[in-house]
Design an enzyme around this catalytic site. Structure first.
Site, PDB file in Angstrom:
ATOM      1  CG  HIS A  41     -25.838  14.338 -31.389  1.00  0.00           C
ATOM      2  ND1 HIS A  41     -25.515  13.047 -31.731  1.00  0.00           N
ATOM      3  CD2 HIS A  41     -26.494  14.262 -30.200  1.00  0.00           C
ATOM      4  CE1 HIS A  41     -25.947  12.222 -30.775  1.00  0.00           C
ATOM      5  NE2 HIS A  41     -26.543  12.942 -29.841  1.00  0.00           N
ATOM      6  CD  GLU A 116     -30.341  19.831 -32.899  1.00  0.00           C
ATOM      7  OE1 GLU A 116     -29.132  19.663 -33.113  1.00  0.00           O
ATOM      8  OE2 GLU A 116     -30.791  20.035 -31.737  1.00  0.00           O
ATOM      9  N   GLY A 142     -30.724  11.181 -32.205  1.00  0.00           N
ATOM     10  CA  GLY A 142     -29.785  10.702 -33.218  1.00  0.00           C
ATOM     11  C   GLY A 142     -29.415   9.235 -33.043  1.00  0.00           C
ATOM     12  CG  ASP A 162     -20.305  17.150 -32.727  1.00  0.00           C
ATOM     13  OD1 ASP A 162     -19.665  17.150 -31.657  1.00  0.00           O
ATOM     14  OD2 ASP A 162     -20.521  18.187 -33.391  1.00  0.00           O
TER      15      ASP A 162
HETATM   16  C1  LIG Z   1     -22.222  19.796 -30.471  1.00  0.00           C
HETATM   17  S1  LIG Z   1     -23.772  20.274 -31.146  1.00  0.00           S
HETATM   18  C2  LIG Z   1     -23.658  19.769 -32.818  1.00  0.00           C
HETATM   19  C3  LIG Z   1     -22.727  20.542 -33.679  1.00  0.00           C
HETATM   20  C4  LIG Z   1     -22.678  20.114 -35.115  1.00  0.00           C
HETATM   21  N1  LIG Z   1     -22.465  18.655 -35.245  1.00  0.00           N
HETATM   22  C5  LIG Z   1     -21.584  20.827 -35.849  1.00  0.00           C
HETATM   23  O1  LIG Z   1     -20.438  20.356 -35.857  1.00  0.00           O
HETATM   24  O2  LIG Z   1     -21.864  21.884 -36.427  1.00  0.00           O
HETATM   25  C6  LIG Z   1     -24.857  19.052 -30.501  1.00  0.00           C
HETATM   26  C7  LIG Z   1     -26.314  19.196 -30.949  1.00  0.00           C
HETATM   27  O3  LIG Z   1     -26.995  17.983 -30.584  1.00  0.00           O
HETATM   28  C8  LIG Z   1     -28.333  18.317 -30.263  1.00  0.00           C
HETATM   29  N2  LIG Z   1     -28.832  17.169 -29.491  1.00  0.00           N
HETATM   30  C9  LIG Z   1     -28.793  16.959 -28.149  1.00  0.00           C
HETATM   31  N3  LIG Z   1     -29.253  15.730 -27.850  1.00  0.00           N
HETATM   32  C10 LIG Z   1     -29.578  15.137 -29.028  1.00  0.00           C
HETATM   33  C11 LIG Z   1     -30.060  13.858 -29.392  1.00  0.00           C
HETATM   34  N4  LIG Z   1     -30.319  12.932 -28.450  1.00  0.00           N
HETATM   35  N5  LIG Z   1     -30.259  13.581 -30.697  1.00  0.00           N
HETATM   36  C12 LIG Z   1     -30.013  14.516 -31.646  1.00  0.00           C
HETATM   37  N6  LIG Z   1     -29.539  15.752 -31.367  1.00  0.00           N
HETATM   38  C13 LIG Z   1     -29.323  16.064 -30.081  1.00  0.00           C
HETATM   39  C14 LIG Z   1     -28.216  19.620 -29.529  1.00  0.00           C
HETATM   40  O4  LIG Z   1     -29.448  20.317 -29.585  1.00  0.00           O
HETATM   41  C15 LIG Z   1     -27.079  20.310 -30.301  1.00  0.00           C
HETATM   42  O5  LIG Z   1     -27.626  21.157 -31.293  1.00  0.00           O
END
Ligand SMILES: C[S@@+](CC[C@H](N)C(=O)[O-])C[C@H]1O[C@@H](n2cnc3c(N)ncnc32)[C@H](O)[C@@H]1O
Length: 279
Positions: A41, A116, A142, A162
């Protein structure tokens, strides 16, 4: 719902998560052998703290804002150096996400796989890493990507999970399934799961689940910036590490008190480090 990490970039939870991520990557890059790092994520990879989203709530002021300019700030290993390197003129304007911090740590023969789902976040990631052949951006779920891509050919490395926890406690069910599949496909991988803490009661079933296996060693680090007596706010966060690298517990034991002292929002702030399984 469309979670936007820009609102939260650089907050206390990011400081905690990214300081631990760098400690894990440093431990894994001691050996020469190539490794593969997955960020399931990923977010957009880099955030401008003066843009509307980050500025509106200003959560970063209670996170990186408390450490960046402070000459007395504890070094937190390489973490503060890494953030300062993203702001070379000495003014805090940019906060790196986990993809950028990982890319800056990995070596020429390592790989970084970023997942993402949101269009603009994935586009930003592609633009950020356009010229870096080590980095592979997948616009897809993810958890599904892990099922498809594990184990990596390198056979060494880290999976950072995450998620935005929009599904609240339901997210833990997806994480448990991902960890079970990860263990089946790549039992020697290191898995790091970030989670929010509103109350410890809500986390207990997740901990119990991982304490029962399948990983032989599971370490948990937690930071509460407030007591967990209000289920309505983010009181703290944790990182569960399955297959933790050797001696990472000692590294985290010295880092957590420093994080607590700088990021506390109440005199009742606390931290804890414990083995859920093993050691
Ligand atoms: C908490 S943020 C990530 C922050 C990043 N890991 C960092 O530490 O800089 C979570 C992200 O997951 C994305 N997201 C949501 N559902 C997802 C999925 N099923 N698979 C991949 N990404 C996803 C969201 O769009 C968001 O940008």
């Amino acid at each position: 719902m469309n979670y936007r990490h820009a609102f939260h970039a650089g907050n206390f939870a990011d400081v905690f998560k990214h300081a631990i991520l760098l400690a894990l990557l440093d431990a894994l890059t001691v050996k020469d052998k190539p490794l593969c790092c997955f960020d399931t994520h990923a977010g957009r990879g880099r955030y401008a703290l003066d843009e509307v989203e980050a500025g509106k709530i200003g959560e970063w002021r209670g996170g990186i804002g408390r450490l960046f300019d402070d000459p007395e700030a504890p070094p937190l290993l390489r973490y503060l150096d890494a953030i300062r390197a993203c702001n070379p003129d000495g003014t805090l304007r940019t906060y790196p996400g986990s993809p950028l911090l990982a890319a800056q740590t990995l070596r020429a023969n390592d790989r970084l796989v970023l997942c993402e789902t949101q269009d603009d976040e994935a586009a930003a990631l592609r633009a950020l890493f356009r010229e870096d052949p080590r980095v592979h951006v997948h616009q897809r779920d993810g958890y599904a990507a892990l099922r498809a891509l594990l184990p990596p050919p390198e056979r060494r490395g880290l999976v950072l999970i995450d998620p935005p926890f929009e599904a609240q406690e339901g997210e833990f069910t997806a994480i448990e399934a991902a960890l079970a599949q990860g263990h089946a496909r790549w039992p020697s991988g290191v898995y790091a799961v970030w989670y929010p803490i509103k109350s410890h009661r809500a986390i207990a079933p997740f901990h119990r689940h991982l304490a029962a296996g399948p990983f032989e060693k599971v370490l948990v680090a937690e930071l509460l910036v407030q007591p967990d007596d209000s289920p309505l706010r983010l009181n703290g966060c944790g990182m569960l590490i399955a297959n933790p690298p050797w001696k990472i517990d000692a590294t985290l034991a010295s880092m957590l008190p420093a994080l607590r002292s700088r990021l506390a929002q109440s005199p009742a702030a606390s931290h804890r480090l414990r083995w859920l399984r093993g050691e």
